[in-house]
Design a protein around this motif. Sequence first.
Motif, PDB file in Angstrom:
ATOM      1  N   ALA A  32       0.842  -1.195   0.000  1.00 65.26           N
ATOM      2  CA  ALA A  32       0.000   0.000   0.000  1.00 65.26           C
ATOM      3  C   ALA A  32       0.882   1.252   0.000  1.00 65.26           C
ATOM      4  O   ALA A  32       0.577   2.238  -0.680  1.00 65.26           O
ATOM      5  N   ASP A  33       1.987   1.193   0.747  1.00 64.51           N
ATOM      6  CA  ASP A  33       2.932   2.310   0.737  1.00 64.51           C
ATOM      7  C   ASP A  33       3.555   2.477  -0.647  1.00 64.51           C
ATOM      8  O   ASP A  33       3.746   3.593  -1.128  1.00 64.51           O
ATOM      9  N   MET A  34       3.870   1.344  -1.271  1.00 65.23           N
ATOM     10  CA  MET A  34       4.448   1.386  -2.612  1.00 65.23           C
ATOM     11  C   MET A  34       3.465   2.014  -3.595  1.00 65.23           C
ATOM     12  O   MET A  34       3.851   2.825  -4.445  1.00 65.23           O
ATOM     13  N   ARG A  35       2.212   1.659  -3.453  1.00 68.48           N
ATOM     14  CA  ARG A  35       1.181   2.193  -4.342  1.00 68.48           C
ATOM     15  C   ARG A  35       1.095   3.709  -4.212  1.00 68.48           C
ATOM     16  O   ARG A  35       1.039   4.427  -5.218  1.00 68.48           O
ATOM     17  N   GLN A  36       1.123   4.218  -2.989  1.00 67.51           N
ATOM     18  CA  GLN A  36       1.047   5.661  -2.775  1.00 67.51           C
ATOM     19  C   GLN A  36       2.296   6.362  -3.308  1.00 67.51           C
ATOM     20  O   GLN A  36       2.202   7.444  -3.901  1.00 67.51           O
ATOM     21  N   ALA A  87       4.646   9.759  -7.652  1.00 65.13           N
ATOM     22  CA  ALA A  87       5.665   9.920  -8.690  1.00 65.13           C
ATOM     23  C   ALA A  87       5.054  10.079 -10.074  1.00 65.13           C
ATOM     24  O   ALA A  87       5.783  10.273 -11.058  1.00 65.13           O
ATOM     25  N   GLY A  88       3.709   9.989 -10.146  1.00 64.23           N
ATOM     26  CA  GLY A  88       3.023  10.205 -11.418  1.00 64.23           C
ATOM     27  C   GLY A  88       2.811   8.960 -12.248  1.00 64.23           C
ATOM     28  O   GLY A  88       2.434   9.059 -13.420  1.00 64.23           O
ATOM     29  N   ARG A  89       3.018   7.776 -11.666  1.00 68.66           N
ATOM     30  CA  ARG A  89       2.825   6.544 -12.438  1.00 68.66           C
ATOM     31  C   ARG A  89       1.342   6.254 -12.594  1.00 68.66           C
ATOM     32  O   ARG A  89       0.549   6.456 -11.675  1.00 68.66           O
ATOM     33  N   ALA A  90       0.961   5.746 -13.758  1.00 66.38           N
ATOM     34  CA  ALA A  90      -0.447   5.481 -14.063  1.00 66.38           C
ATOM     35  C   ALA A  90      -1.003   4.400 -13.142  1.00 66.38           C
ATOM     36  O   ALA A  90      -0.322   3.418 -12.808  1.00 66.38           O
ATOM     37  N   LEU A  91      -2.266   4.576 -12.746  1.00 63.84           N
ATOM     38  CA  LEU A  91      -2.910   3.649 -11.821  1.00 63.84           C
ATOM     39  C   LEU A  91      -2.979   2.233 -12.384  1.00 63.84           C
ATOM     40  O   LEU A  91      -2.747   1.253 -11.662  1.00 63.84           O
ATOM     41  N   ASN A  92      -3.270   2.110 -13.682  1.00 67.23           N
ATOM     42  CA  ASN A  92      -3.370   0.756 -14.248  1.00 67.23           C
ATOM     43  C   ASN A  92      -2.020   0.055 -14.274  1.00 67.23           C
ATOM     44  O   ASN A  92      -1.947  -1.170 -14.149  1.00 67.23           O
ATOM     45  N   GLN A  93      -0.918   0.808 -14.413  1.00 70.69           N
ATOM     46  CA  GLN A  93       0.404   0.201 -14.369  1.00 70.69           C
ATOM     47  C   GLN A  93       0.757  -0.282 -12.962  1.00 70.69           C
ATOM     48  O   GLN A  93       1.380  -1.332 -12.784  1.00 70.69           O
ATOM     49  N   ILE A  94       0.354   0.479 -11.962  1.00 67.22           N
ATOM     50  CA  ILE A  94       0.585   0.065 -10.578  1.00 67.22           C
ATOM     51  C   ILE A  94      -0.181  -1.222 -10.281  1.00 67.22           C
ATOM     52  O   ILE A  94       0.342  -2.154  -9.649  1.00 67.22           O
ATOM     53  N   ARG A  95      -1.399  -1.290 -10.747  1.00 70.19           N
ATOM     54  CA  ARG A  95      -2.199  -2.498 -10.543  1.00 70.19           C
ATOM     55  C   ARG A  95      -1.576  -3.699 -11.235  1.00 70.19           C
ATOM     56  O   ARG A  95      -1.593  -4.819 -10.709  1.00 70.19           O
ATOM     57  N   MET A 131      -3.639 -11.366  -1.540  1.00 69.48           N
ATOM     58  CA  MET A 131      -4.094  -9.991  -1.290  1.00 69.48           C
ATOM     59  C   MET A 131      -5.142  -9.553  -2.313  1.00 69.48           C
ATOM     60  O   MET A 131      -5.117  -9.965  -3.468  1.00 69.48           O
ATOM     61  N   ARG A 132      -6.044  -8.739  -1.845  1.00 70.26           N
ATOM     62  CA  ARG A 132      -7.088  -8.163  -2.699  1.00 70.26           C
ATOM     63  C   ARG A 132      -7.173  -6.676  -2.381  1.00 70.26           C
ATOM     64  O   ARG A 132      -7.188  -6.271  -1.230  1.00 70.26           O
ATOM     65  N   TRP A 133      -7.240  -5.900  -3.447  1.00 71.26           N
ATOM     66  CA  TRP A 133      -7.283  -4.458  -3.264  1.00 71.26           C
ATOM     67  C   TRP A 133      -8.724  -3.979  -3.347  1.00 71.26           C
ATOM     68  O   TRP A 133      -9.467  -4.331  -4.256  1.00 71.26           O
ATOM     69  N   LYS A 134      -9.106  -3.143  -2.374  1.00 69.95           N
ATOM     70  CA  LYS A 134     -10.422  -2.529  -2.393  1.00 69.95           C
ATOM     71  C   LYS A 134     -10.272  -1.083  -2.838  1.00 69.95           C
ATOM     72  O   LYS A 134      -9.372  -0.375  -2.382  1.00 69.95           O
ATOM     73  N   THR A 135     -11.141  -0.659  -3.720  1.00 69.77           N
ATOM     74  CA  THR A 135     -11.086   0.719  -4.208  1.00 69.77           C
ATOM     75  C   THR A 135     -12.435   1.395  -4.004  1.00 69.77           C
ATOM     76  O   THR A 135     -13.498   0.751  -4.086  1.00 69.77           O
ATOM     77  N   ARG A 136     -12.376   2.671  -3.733  1.00 69.27           N
ATOM     78  CA  ARG A 136     -13.607   3.439  -3.579  1.00 69.27           C
ATOM     79  C   ARG A 136     -14.296   3.596  -4.932  1.00 69.27           C
ATOM     80  O   ARG A 136     -13.650   3.584  -5.974  1.00 69.27           O
ATOM     81  N   LYS A 137     -15.592   3.747  -4.898  1.00 66.63           N
ATOM     82  CA  LYS A 137     -16.339   3.908  -6.138  1.00 66.63           C
ATOM     83  C   LYS A 137     -15.971   5.193  -6.861  1.00 66.63           C
ATOM     84  O   LYS A 137     -16.089   5.278  -8.089  1.00 66.63           O
ATOM     85  N   ASP A 138     -15.535   6.206  -6.094  1.00 61.55           N
ATOM     86  CA  ASP A 138     -15.175   7.481  -6.717  1.00 61.55           C
ATOM     87  C   ASP A 138     -13.668   7.608  -6.935  1.00 61.55           C
ATOM     88  O   ASP A 138     -13.166   8.683  -7.237  1.00 61.55           O
ATOM     89  N   ALA A 139     -12.937   6.489  -6.778  1.00 59.89           N
ATOM     90  CA  ALA A 139     -11.491   6.521  -6.996  1.00 59.89           C
ATOM     91  C   ALA A 139     -11.189   6.694  -8.478  1.00 59.89           C
ATOM     92  O   ALA A 139     -11.991   6.304  -9.341  1.00 59.89           O
ATOM     93  N   PRO A 140     -10.038   7.285  -8.817  1.00 61.23           N
ATOM     94  CA  PRO A 140      -9.669   7.453 -10.233  1.00 61.23           C
ATOM     95  C   PRO A 140      -9.629   6.106 -10.945  1.00 61.23           C
ATOM     96  O   PRO A 140      -9.116   5.122 -10.412  1.00 61.23           O
ATOM     97  N   GLN A 141     -10.195   6.062 -12.112  1.00 64.63           N
ATOM     98  CA  GLN A 141     -10.242   4.824 -12.883  1.00 64.63           C
ATOM     99  C   GLN A 141      -9.014   4.700 -13.780  1.00 64.63           C
ATOM    100  O   GLN A 141      -8.450   5.708 -14.223  1.00 64.63           O
TER     101      GLN A 141
END
Length: 253
Positions: A59-63, A68-76, A103-113
């Motif tokens: 989770a720290d790595m994700r943040q 650093a500006g990396r795309a969310l889909n690349q992080i996933r 592990m399973r990641w939970k995301t908010r419904k209003d989180a960036p897609q």
Amino acid sequence: APITVRDLWSAFKVSEFSPEDGEGLRRATQISYTQHFRRFELFVGKDRAAETIKVPELADMRQTERKAGRALNQIRQTLNVVRIVFRWGIEHELLTHSPLAVMRWKTRKDAPQPLAPDEYTTADFEAMLAALDKDDTRQWRAWVFLMLVGHYGQRANAVLHLRWRDIDLESGTITWPSRYQKQGKDLVRPLLFEAWSALLVARAQRERVADFRKLKHHTNANASADRLEQADWVLFAERDKAKPMSYQSMHYH
């Protein structure tokens, strides 16, 4: 001794990677997995005991990656590769347990897609083609590439590795080899008129280059016409004509 992150990755590569066609993960998948796992390894440390890594650290790595500006889909994608490798480690009894494997990641419904752009329209496609000159020695590869991609919907790697032996004029078909297909099977399709027009451009450029002769002041021997005769790539590379054009070079063009 507890297995390290690097040891786990090395064992995974030995088992799942192979240079042989039809064995192991596809070449493109091998490259993708390597790049993603390298980012994870740099974050947690290659000599870290694999079983000591906990989910909150990812989770720290994700943040950190997001800042650093990396795309969310690349992080996933990176986290998915980590989960695959650690799950493999448990299945092969290299690890006794790791929360990273389940592990399973939970995301908010209003989180960036994740970025999911629309496909190009016909007008977009025609505009890109019009911006290239198929008769220009510096642009014909990009024009041929777009023509084949646009009319067959093939991935870049498949188009870049198309050979003249894959074109059957008698049956009027083009075969996209299994090595570059996710399904792992040859894909045979009709040779469209648009594709044939692109291939004619590529053939004309091949014949033009075949007349070149290496002179004394030429320093790159691999760029000579002799190298061209050693392979039958439709989109042959500029600097070594016995090899196909690279992914990076096509992006440049």
